[in-house]
Design a protein around this motif. Structure first.
Motif, PDB file in Angstrom:
ATOM      1  N   ILE A  99      16.239  -6.177 -10.932  1.00 20.53           N
ATOM      2  CA  ILE A  99      16.562  -6.313  -9.509  1.00 20.53           C
ATOM      3  C   ILE A  99      15.290  -6.438  -8.683  1.00 20.53           C
ATOM      4  O   ILE A  99      15.193  -7.279  -7.788  1.00 20.53           O
ATOM      5  CB  ILE A  99      17.429  -5.130  -9.027  1.00 20.53           C
ATOM      6  N   GLU A 100      14.288  -5.625  -8.980  1.00 21.66           N
ATOM      7  CA  GLU A 100      13.033  -5.693  -8.245  1.00 21.66           C
ATOM      8  C   GLU A 100      12.317  -7.025  -8.489  1.00 21.66           C
ATOM      9  O   GLU A 100      11.716  -7.586  -7.578  1.00 21.66           O
ATOM     10  CB  GLU A 100      12.136  -4.520  -8.613  1.00 21.66           C
ATOM     11  N   SER A 101      12.409  -7.535  -9.696  1.00 20.26           N
ATOM     12  CA  SER A 101      11.806  -8.820 -10.010  1.00 20.26           C
ATOM     13  C   SER A 101      12.470  -9.948  -9.220  1.00 20.26           C
ATOM     14  O   SER A 101      11.793 -10.812  -8.657  1.00 20.26           O
ATOM     15  CB  SER A 101      11.919  -9.084 -11.505  1.00 20.26           C
ATOM     16  N   ILE A 102      13.787  -9.941  -9.163  1.00 19.15           N
ATOM     17  CA  ILE A 102      14.521 -10.943  -8.388  1.00 19.15           C
ATOM     18  C   ILE A 102      14.173 -10.821  -6.915  1.00 19.15           C
ATOM     19  O   ILE A 102      13.957 -11.829  -6.227  1.00 19.15           O
ATOM     20  CB  ILE A 102      16.041 -10.798  -8.612  1.00 19.15           C
ATOM     21  N   ASN A 103      14.094  -9.610  -6.415  1.00 19.14           N
ATOM     22  CA  ASN A 103      13.748  -9.379  -5.016  1.00 19.14           C
ATOM     23  C   ASN A 103      12.362  -9.935  -4.695  1.00 19.14           C
ATOM     24  O   ASN A 103      12.166 -10.597  -3.674  1.00 19.14           O
ATOM     25  CB  ASN A 103      13.823  -7.884  -4.704  1.00 19.14           C
ATOM     26  N   GLN A 104      11.395  -9.694  -5.558  1.00 18.38           N
ATOM     27  CA  GLN A 104      10.044 -10.210  -5.342  1.00 18.38           C
ATOM     28  C   GLN A 104      10.005 -11.734  -5.395  1.00 18.38           C
ATOM     29  O   GLN A 104       9.282 -12.369  -4.633  1.00 18.38           O
ATOM     30  CB  GLN A 104       9.075  -9.623  -6.375  1.00 18.38           C
ATOM     31  N   THR A 105      10.799 -12.319  -6.291  1.00 20.39           N
ATOM     32  CA  THR A 105      10.874 -13.776  -6.368  1.00 20.39           C
ATOM     33  C   THR A 105      11.414 -14.339  -5.063  1.00 20.39           C
ATOM     34  O   THR A 105      10.881 -15.310  -4.515  1.00 20.39           O
ATOM     35  CB  THR A 105      11.777 -14.215  -7.538  1.00 20.39           C
ATOM     36  N   PHE A 106      12.476 -13.739  -4.555  1.00 20.14           N
ATOM     37  CA  PHE A 106      13.058 -14.211  -3.296  1.00 20.14           C
ATOM     38  C   PHE A 106      12.064 -14.064  -2.152  1.00 20.14           C
ATOM     39  O   PHE A 106      11.914 -14.958  -1.336  1.00 20.14           O
ATOM     40  CB  PHE A 106      14.343 -13.468  -2.971  1.00 20.14           C
ATOM     41  N   LYS A 107      11.378 -12.947  -2.094  1.00 21.06           N
ATOM     42  CA  LYS A 107      10.407 -12.744  -1.023  1.00 21.06           C
ATOM     43  C   LYS A 107       9.275 -13.755  -1.106  1.00 21.06           C
ATOM     44  O   LYS A 107       8.845 -14.305  -0.096  1.00 21.06           O
ATOM     45  CB  LYS A 107       9.824 -11.328  -1.091  1.00 21.06           C
ATOM     46  N   GLY A 108       8.776 -13.997  -2.312  1.00 23.28           N
ATOM     47  CA  GLY A 108       7.637 -14.890  -2.485  1.00 23.28           C
ATOM     48  C   GLY A 108       7.991 -16.350  -2.335  1.00 23.28           C
ATOM     49  O   GLY A 108       7.410 -17.069  -1.522  1.00 23.28           O
ATOM     50  N   GLN A 109       8.973 -16.817  -3.087  1.00 15.84           N
ATOM     51  CA  GLN A 109       9.293 -18.239  -3.096  1.00 15.84           C
ATOM     52  C   GLN A 109      10.111 -18.677  -1.893  1.00 15.84           C
ATOM     53  O   GLN A 109       9.992 -19.800  -1.440  1.00 15.84           O
ATOM     54  CB  GLN A 109      10.043 -18.606  -4.377  1.00 15.84           C
ATOM     55  N   LEU A 110      10.943 -17.801  -1.399  1.00 10.03           N
ATOM     56  CA  LEU A 110      11.818 -18.185  -0.293  1.00 10.03           C
ATOM     57  C   LEU A 110      11.282 -17.751   1.064  1.00 10.03           C
ATOM     58  O   LEU A 110      11.871 -18.061   2.085  1.00 10.03           O
ATOM     59  CB  LEU A 110      13.223 -17.613  -0.508  1.00 10.03           C
ATOM     60  N   ASP A 111      10.186 -17.013   1.080  1.00 12.39           N
ATOM     61  CA  ASP A 111       9.547 -16.571   2.322  1.00 12.39           C
ATOM     62  C   ASP A 111      10.532 -15.818   3.217  1.00 12.39           C
ATOM     63  O   ASP A 111      10.650 -16.083   4.408  1.00 12.39           O
ATOM     64  CB  ASP A 111       8.948 -17.773   3.056  1.00 12.39           C
TER      65      ASP A 111
END
Length: 57
Positions: free
Chosen positions: A5-17
């Motif tokens: 879940i934390e990995s997905i959250n970081q991906t969304f924050k980084g790639q999706l701004d």
């Protein structure tokens, strides 16, 4: 599970701004988030299609 879940959250924050979405209402945030997720999904699908890959190295 938490790490996933934390990995997905970081991906969304980084790639999706998502931290700087620029929306003014909660509905605007939802629309912008869904639009960015859809765009990322479409790009991933497009890049993973077999006819997009070159057989020449």
């Amino acid at each position: 599970m938490r790490q996933t879940i934390e990995s997905i959250n970081q991906t969304f924050k980084g790639q999706l701004d998502l931290e700087r979405h620029g929306a003014r209402t909660p509905a605007g945030v939802i629309i912008r988030v869904l639009t960015r997720i859809l765009a990322l999904t479409a790009a991933t699908w497009h890049n993973d299609r077999p006819d997009n890959r070159s057989s020449v190295p």
